[in-house]
Design an enzyme around this catalytic site. Sequence first.
Site, PDB file in Angstrom:
ATOM      1  CD  GLU A 209      -3.008  -0.908   0.349  1.00 33.77           C
ATOM      2  OE1 GLU A 209      -3.354   0.091  -0.258  1.00 33.77           O
ATOM      3  OE2 GLU A 209      -3.557  -1.985  -0.142  1.00 33.77           O
ATOM      4  CB  CYS A 247      -1.412   7.084   0.719  1.00 30.70           C
ATOM      5  SG  CYS A 247      -2.920   6.570   1.611  1.00 30.70           S
TER       6      CYS A 247
HETATM    7  P1  NAD Z   1       8.182   4.287   5.219  1.00 24.92           P
HETATM    8  O1  NAD Z   1       8.204   3.650   3.987  1.00 24.92           O
HETATM    9  O2  NAD Z   1       9.404   5.449   5.566  1.00 24.92           O
HETATM   10  O3  NAD Z   1       8.079   3.477   6.573  1.00 24.92           O
HETATM   11  C1  NAD Z   1       6.866   2.656   6.515  1.00 24.92           C
HETATM   12  C2  NAD Z   1       7.198   1.608   7.551  1.00 24.92           C
HETATM   13  O4  NAD Z   1       8.307   0.865   7.052  1.00 24.92           O
HETATM   14  C3  NAD Z   1       7.485   2.004   8.775  1.00 24.92           C
HETATM   15  O5  NAD Z   1       6.823   1.074   9.835  1.00 24.92           O
HETATM   16  C4  NAD Z   1       8.985   2.031   8.860  1.00 24.92           C
HETATM   17  O6  NAD Z   1       9.429   1.767  10.049  1.00 24.92           O
HETATM   18  C5  NAD Z   1       9.432   0.743   8.022  1.00 24.92           C
HETATM   19  N1  NAD Z   1      10.780   1.032   7.279  1.00 24.92           N
HETATM   20  C6  NAD Z   1      11.409   1.869   7.221  1.00 24.92           C
HETATM   21  N2  NAD Z   1      12.409   1.644   6.456  1.00 24.92           N
HETATM   22  C7  NAD Z   1      12.600   0.343   6.454  1.00 24.92           C
HETATM   23  C8  NAD Z   1      13.549  -0.528   6.076  1.00 24.92           C
HETATM   24  N3  NAD Z   1      14.482  -0.384   5.487  1.00 24.92           N
HETATM   25  N4  NAD Z   1      13.309  -1.988   6.096  1.00 24.92           N
HETATM   26  C9  NAD Z   1      11.807  -2.273   6.767  1.00 24.92           C
HETATM   27  N5  NAD Z   1      10.957  -1.403   7.223  1.00 24.92           N
HETATM   28  C10 NAD Z   1      11.401  -0.321   6.967  1.00 24.92           C
HETATM   29  O7  NAD Z   1       6.902   5.502   4.994  1.00 24.92           O
HETATM   30  P2  NAD Z   1       6.085   6.300   5.910  1.00 24.92           P
HETATM   31  O8  NAD Z   1       6.900   7.621   5.900  1.00 24.92           O
HETATM   32  O9  NAD Z   1       5.943   5.616   7.347  1.00 24.92           O
HETATM   33  O10 NAD Z   1       4.769   6.730   5.127  1.00 24.92           O
HETATM   34  C11 NAD Z   1       4.719   7.721   4.177  1.00 24.92           C
HETATM   35  C12 NAD Z   1       4.488   6.977   2.801  1.00 24.92           C
HETATM   36  O11 NAD Z   1       3.609   5.906   2.859  1.00 24.92           O
HETATM   37  C13 NAD Z   1       4.006   8.020   1.661  1.00 24.92           C
HETATM   38  O12 NAD Z   1       4.584   7.864   0.616  1.00 24.92           O
HETATM   39  C14 NAD Z   1       2.660   7.700   1.771  1.00 24.92           C
HETATM   40  O13 NAD Z   1       2.018   7.695   0.665  1.00 24.92           O
HETATM   41  C15 NAD Z   1       2.478   6.086   1.952  1.00 24.92           C
HETATM   42  N6  NAD Z   1       1.212   5.753   2.641  1.00 24.92           N
HETATM   43  C16 NAD Z   1       0.184   4.786   1.852  1.00 24.92           C
HETATM   44  C17 NAD Z   1      -0.761   4.409   2.266  1.00 24.92           C
HETATM   45  C18 NAD Z   1      -1.662   3.589   1.518  1.00 24.92           C
HETATM   46  O14 NAD Z   1      -2.658   3.063   2.219  1.00 24.92           O
HETATM   47  N7  NAD Z   1      -1.428   3.263   0.273  1.00 24.92           N
HETATM   48  C19 NAD Z   1      -1.028   4.882   3.676  1.00 24.92           C
HETATM   49  C20 NAD Z   1      -0.184   5.635   4.370  1.00 24.92           C
HETATM   50  C21 NAD Z   1       0.628   5.908   3.669  1.00 24.92           C
END
Ligand code: NAD
Length: 483
Positions: A209, A247
């Site tokens: 997502e 998002c």
């Molecule tokens: P992110 O990808 O930085 O982090 C998401 C999750 O991944 C967190 O739990 C984080 O700790 C973990 N993570 C980070 N680096 C990692 C790694 N190297 N290995 C494994 N896990 C890791 O995203 P974010 O900043 O939390 O969220 C923002 C993004 O998410 C935006 O791009 C937004 O559009 C998207 N988003 C999408 C939806 C959807 O439903 N499609 C919903 C909310 C947010």
Amino acid sequence: MNLERDLGDMRAYYRSGKTKEASWRKLQLQRLKAFLKEKERDIYRALNQDLGKHHVEAFRDELGVLQKSINFALQNLKEWMSSKKAKLPAVAVLSYAEIVPEPLGLVLIISSWNFPIGLSLEPLIGAIAAGNTVVLKPSELASASSSLLANALPTYIDSKAIKVIEGGPAVGEHLLQQKWDKIFFTGSTRVGRMVMSAAVKHLTPITLELGGKCPAIIDSLTSSWDKEAAVKRIIVSKYGPCAGQACIAIDYLLVEEKFTSTLVELLKVHIKKMFGENPRKSNSIARIINKHHFSRLKNLLNDPIVKDSIVYGGSMDEANLFIEPTVLLDPPLQAAIMTEEIFGPLLPIITRIEDSIDFINSRPKPLAIYAFTKNERLQRRMVSETSSGSIVFNDAVIQFVPDTLPFGGIGESGIGSYHGKFSFDEFSHHKPVARRSYLSEIWFRFPPWNNYKLQLFELVYNYDYLGMLLVILGLKRPRKVAI
Ligand code: NAD
């Protein structure tokens, strides 16, 4: 904590069959509901601490949505879990088939910080309903929400089957190295790619997502009623969900030139109505999650080629992580604000210089496309000529709520979808189960081969049972195939 040992215990628990029982699934959903009810104030406090969310916004976007989703799952669980009879072709006399949903096993859910309770528990509802054991890793950036989930959830639900593991990228990476039966990830496209490559090792199915830039078109709105309604919906879909850190929030607007000045004026009026003359004092708009994201947004706005396009707002308060609802008119398309996901309360208006559909199609497939238009021809064109996770006409963001709509992206905005029955399916394998009798036989499937058998196969695969009968009765000659 010893992760490998804990995961081994969870696998053993899954194999015991406990989580497959309908009564277990029902109880866990009821306990999740109790958690939401009894910890309501703690949830509001955590969301306020992490993001400055007003409790009404927290209920509208997270708590209330989750309660609805749990109720829907409880109402439909029996039906979702039931096996469904499948039709077989008439040639398979005395054969029966059904499709049996089975859980996948041990699943990993990694969630993001912007709806830290909602986006952690919404997939969990599906995973439990489908009968899986689950490890949930919330985002470390929404630390109050993450710790509430880690500390309080185990006192409500079966902690042998559902564990919350807190941590950041290092913990995430360690989790991704393990063997899972499914990884459900909500977050950025960048980390989504890492999830996908980690999944390759064990051929683990994934749901991603992700995010991106969700455009909204405004086209030929004529009455002042429609224009005002559209503007109010745009404001609530841009600055309303988590100050644009959502998002599916509108990322930018594509507007025909003759409407831009009216639009800017209407935006000014209604932003003030919703957030007051001094929005800095408003508790109805969330705050930016942390200094890193604050600086990221500040840089988007302070970009020398963008600065002059600010037509409303633009003030910031770093100490309180506040950014005023801001409107920009025609920032250059090559500026970062128009190439990166904004994820904050900055709204660029792009005066349409070309066909909006071409503009959208020349960029990665968005999670959502919105169009404020009553032009039915344009609506039809958008449905058939663009590709996105979802399309909404004359509103935005609302597609997240109904349990009957699959929520997910396409292309760079994601893989797979969830909500309601779609969540159950995303965490299930739909297993075909066929049963045969010894009293009937499809005798021509056995060698030795001849053209007569070839002809019968051909007729069977074309469902031509009359032709088959004619061939069997010798009234039709088999087709000759010379190789
Ligand atoms: P992110 O990808 O930085 O982090 C998401 C999750 O991944 C967190 O739990 C984080 O700790 C973990 N993570 C980070 N680096 C990692 C790694 N190297 N290995 C494994 N896990 C890791 O995203 P974010 O900043 O939390 O969220 C923002 C993004 O998410 C935006 O791009 C937004 O559009 C998207 N988003 C999408 C939806 C959807 O439903 N499609 C919903 C909310 C947010």
